[in-house]
Design an enzyme around this catalytic site. Structure first.
Site, PDB file in Angstrom:
ATOM      1  N   ASN A  87     -12.101 -15.870   4.171  1.00 56.47           N
ATOM      2  CA  ASN A  87     -12.369 -16.468   2.861  1.00 56.47           C
ATOM      3  C   ASN A  87     -11.110 -16.323   2.007  1.00 56.47           C
ATOM      4  O   ASN A  87     -11.149 -15.800   0.896  1.00 56.47           O
ATOM      5  CB  ASN A  87     -13.580 -15.806   2.201  1.00 56.47           C
ATOM      6  CG  ASN A  87     -14.064 -16.567   0.989  1.00 56.47           C
ATOM      7  OD1 ASN A  87     -13.829 -17.778   0.875  1.00 56.47           O
ATOM      8  ND2 ASN A  87     -14.707 -15.884   0.061  1.00 56.47           N
ATOM      9  N   HIS A 126      -4.076 -13.461  -0.449  1.00 50.44           N
ATOM     10  CA  HIS A 126      -3.895 -13.169   0.979  1.00 50.44           C
ATOM     11  C   HIS A 126      -2.645 -13.876   1.507  1.00 50.44           C
ATOM     12  O   HIS A 126      -1.898 -13.321   2.310  1.00 50.44           O
ATOM     13  CB  HIS A 126      -5.083 -13.699   1.802  1.00 50.44           C
ATOM     14  CG  HIS A 126      -6.382 -13.008   1.547  1.00 50.44           C
ATOM     15  ND1 HIS A 126      -7.437 -13.611   0.910  1.00 50.44           N
ATOM     16  CD2 HIS A 126      -6.822 -11.763   1.873  1.00 50.44           C
ATOM     17  CE1 HIS A 126      -8.464 -12.777   0.854  1.00 50.44           C
ATOM     18  NE2 HIS A 126      -8.112 -11.645   1.420  1.00 50.44           N
ATOM     19  N   GLY A 136      -2.825  -5.402   0.233  1.00 50.95           N
ATOM     20  CA  GLY A 136      -2.653  -5.763  -1.172  1.00 50.95           C
ATOM     21  C   GLY A 136      -2.887  -4.588  -2.117  1.00 50.95           C
ATOM     22  O   GLY A 136      -3.743  -3.740  -1.857  1.00 50.95           O
ATOM     23  N   LYS A 137      -2.123  -4.586  -3.212  1.00 48.89           N
ATOM     24  CA  LYS A 137      -2.336  -3.562  -4.249  1.00 48.89           C
ATOM     25  C   LYS A 137      -3.613  -3.803  -5.025  1.00 48.89           C
ATOM     26  O   LYS A 137      -4.045  -2.957  -5.786  1.00 48.89           O
ATOM     27  CB  LYS A 137      -1.172  -3.604  -5.241  1.00 48.89           C
ATOM     28  CG  LYS A 137       0.071  -2.933  -4.776  1.00 48.89           C
ATOM     29  CD  LYS A 137       1.011  -2.802  -5.958  1.00 48.89           C
ATOM     30  CE  LYS A 137       2.366  -2.315  -5.535  1.00 48.89           C
ATOM     31  NZ  LYS A 137       3.297  -2.289  -6.671  1.00 48.89           N
ATOM     32  N   ASP A 180      -6.501  -3.838  -3.931  1.00 44.85           N
ATOM     33  CA  ASP A 180      -7.378  -2.741  -3.482  1.00 44.85           C
ATOM     34  C   ASP A 180      -6.509  -1.487  -3.412  1.00 44.85           C
ATOM     35  O   ASP A 180      -6.134  -1.019  -2.335  1.00 44.85           O
ATOM     36  CB  ASP A 180      -7.988  -3.087  -2.126  1.00 44.85           C
ATOM     37  CG  ASP A 180      -8.856  -4.326  -2.230  1.00 44.85           C
ATOM     38  OD1 ASP A 180      -9.813  -4.314  -3.018  1.00 44.85           O
ATOM     39  OD2 ASP A 180      -8.553  -5.329  -1.560  1.00 44.85           O
ATOM     40  N   GLN A 196      -7.577   1.610  -1.455  1.00 42.57           N
ATOM     41  CA  GLN A 196      -7.533   1.321  -0.023  1.00 42.57           C
ATOM     42  C   GLN A 196      -6.105   1.461   0.507  1.00 42.57           C
ATOM     43  O   GLN A 196      -5.871   2.048   1.565  1.00 42.57           O
ATOM     44  CB  GLN A 196      -8.058  -0.093   0.230  1.00 42.57           C
ATOM     45  CG  GLN A 196      -7.851  -0.583   1.649  1.00 42.57           C
ATOM     46  CD  GLN A 196      -8.534  -1.903   1.907  1.00 42.57           C
ATOM     47  OE1 GLN A 196      -9.724  -1.951   2.140  1.00 42.57           O
ATOM     48  NE2 GLN A 196      -7.781  -3.000   1.886  1.00 42.57           N
ATOM     49  N   LEU A 217      -7.043 -12.433  -8.143  1.00 46.50           N
ATOM     50  CA  LEU A 217      -7.736 -13.240  -7.140  1.00 46.50           C
ATOM     51  C   LEU A 217      -8.476 -12.322  -6.171  1.00 46.50           C
ATOM     52  O   LEU A 217      -7.957 -11.291  -5.756  1.00 46.50           O
ATOM     53  CB  LEU A 217      -6.741 -14.116  -6.367  1.00 46.50           C
ATOM     54  CG  LEU A 217      -5.944 -15.143  -7.175  1.00 46.50           C
ATOM     55  CD1 LEU A 217      -5.294 -16.161  -6.243  1.00 46.50           C
ATOM     56  CD2 LEU A 217      -6.802 -15.869  -8.209  1.00 46.50           C
ATOM     57  N   ARG A 239     -14.413 -12.367  -3.716  1.00 43.64           N
ATOM     58  CA  ARG A 239     -15.732 -12.301  -4.366  1.00 43.64           C
ATOM     59  C   ARG A 239     -15.764 -13.067  -5.699  1.00 43.64           C
ATOM     60  O   ARG A 239     -16.839 -13.227  -6.273  1.00 43.64           O
ATOM     61  CB  ARG A 239     -16.159 -10.847  -4.560  1.00 43.64           C
ATOM     62  CG  ARG A 239     -16.511 -10.165  -3.244  1.00 43.64           C
ATOM     63  CD  ARG A 239     -17.140  -8.806  -3.428  1.00 43.64           C
ATOM     64  NE  ARG A 239     -17.691  -8.289  -2.183  1.00 43.64           N
ATOM     65  CZ  ARG A 239     -17.081  -7.391  -1.390  1.00 43.64           C
ATOM     66  NH1 ARG A 239     -15.889  -6.921  -1.712  1.00 43.64           N
ATOM     67  NH2 ARG A 239     -17.662  -6.975  -0.281  1.00 43.64           N
TER      68      ARG A 239
HETATM   69  O1  PAF Z   1      -9.193  -5.431   2.306  1.00 40.87           O
HETATM   70  C1  PAF Z   1      -9.926  -5.957   3.182  1.00 40.87           C
HETATM   71  O2  PAF Z   1     -10.117  -7.181   3.245  1.00 40.87           O
HETATM   72  C2  PAF Z   1     -10.621  -5.056   4.195  1.00 40.87           C
HETATM   73  O3  PAF Z   1     -11.008  -3.852   3.632  1.00 40.87           O
HETATM   74  C3  PAF Z   1      -9.784  -4.830   5.464  1.00 40.87           C
HETATM   75  C4  PAF Z   1      -8.506  -4.074   5.164  1.00 40.87           C
HETATM   76  C5  PAF Z   1      -9.447  -6.172   6.109  1.00 40.87           C
HETATM   77  C6  PAF Z   1     -10.589  -4.003   6.472  1.00 40.87           C
HETATM   78  O4  PAF Z   1     -11.763  -4.653   6.834  1.00 40.87           O
END
Ligand code: PAF
Length: 288
Positions: free
Chosen positions: A32, A37, A151-152, A154, A157, A188, A191
């Protein structure tokens, strides 16, 4: 650009690369896709060079969704994603289905350091980072990249993955991609598609609240009462119709709360926030 759906096919394509080809750069996604991305893919392309191989994975990872979350309705848009990836310079798309990634229940999992992974997102989404780390470790093992771009947007993460790579001494350079925003300033996110027109306009309030929070902390310096400032920021957002989970200013490197001496010395901070607008939960962050 090639699209493969199995681990065996992916390994074969990578094995067949001519001798002397450049680095493999991985961009893990759940599909998506949006311009954010594609920026990560462009960054991967640039870092891997013309002789390198840019691999994007597309896999909606059930392990990182709680039962009440949007796993079932998460948009699966492979054909469109593939077109976008080809235009951004991707060489190879790895789009496995669930049976390929998890042929048996995934009993071996990667549990990240709770000191980092149980804060903020991890507190509100128990098990989330275990799900992320498990699938990312599996993707790393399958693709064996030298570079991986996250990406920053997240932010937590990204920190969790950096530690994962350090702790397991993985020979992978983790590259951070800047957050892409709309002209109005909305980060962006896949969701965002769940938002109504009116909610999209209102969604800008989250990054504005984070910028305000950071400015206030900076202005108050060593005298900043973080708990009070954060509670006020949450209350102000709630008054605008949001249900905030957290709005907080943290040290960038480890996401711990800064000490007054550090605030006086102007250490690098990031303001992070997560809040629900209607039925959509948004996260954002602003570095300062
Ligand atoms: O950030 C995301 O889209 C997800 O958490 C990832 C890193 C692809 C893991 O499923």
């Amino acid at each position: 650009m090639q699209i493969v759906h199995t681990i065996a096919a992916l390994r074969q394509v990578l094995k067949d690369r001519p001798a002397g080809t450049g680095a493999i750069a991985l961009v893990p996604t759940m599909g998506n896709l949006h311009e954010g991305h594609l920026d990560l893919v462009r960054q991967a392309r640039e870092r891997a060079g013309a002789s390198g191989t840019v691999v994007a994975s597309i896999f909606v990872n059930r392990l990182q969704f709680a039962p009440h979350e949007d796993f079932d309705r998460y948009p699966r848009t492979l054909a469109r994603d593939a077109e976008l990836l080809a235009g951004a310079g991707c060489d190879l798309v790895f789009a496995p289905d669930e049976r390929e990634m998890y042929p048996q229940p995934q009993r071996y999992q990667v549990v990240p350091d709770p000191a980092l992974a149980e804060l903020l997102e991890g507190h509100f989404r128990p098990g989330f980072f275990t799900g992320v780390c498990t699938v990312v470790m599996k993707l790393f093992t399958i693709v064996q990249p030298q570079l991986a771009v996250f990406g920053k947007k997240d932010y937590q993460q990204l920190m969790v993955i950096r530690r994962l790579v350090e702790q397991f001494a993985l020979p992978i350079e983790v590259i951070a991609g800047e957050t892409r925003r709309s002209a109005q300033g909305l980060a962006l996110s896949s969701r965002n598609g769940y938002l109504s027109e009116a909610e999209r306009a209102q969604a800008l309030q989250l990054s504005a609240a984070l910028r305000g929070l950071l400015e206030r902390v900076r202005r108050d310096g060593a005298a900043a009462k973080l708990d009070e400032i954060e509670a006020e920021a949450r209350a102000a957002l709630a008054a605008q119709g949001w249900a905030p989970d957290y709005l907080t200013a943290r040290r960038r490197s480890d996401l711990l709360a800064p000490e007054p001496a550090e605030l006086a010395a102007g250490i690098a901070l990031v303001a992070l926030g997560a809040a629900r607008l209607g039925s959509t939960r948004l996260i954002d962050n602003v570095e300062g």
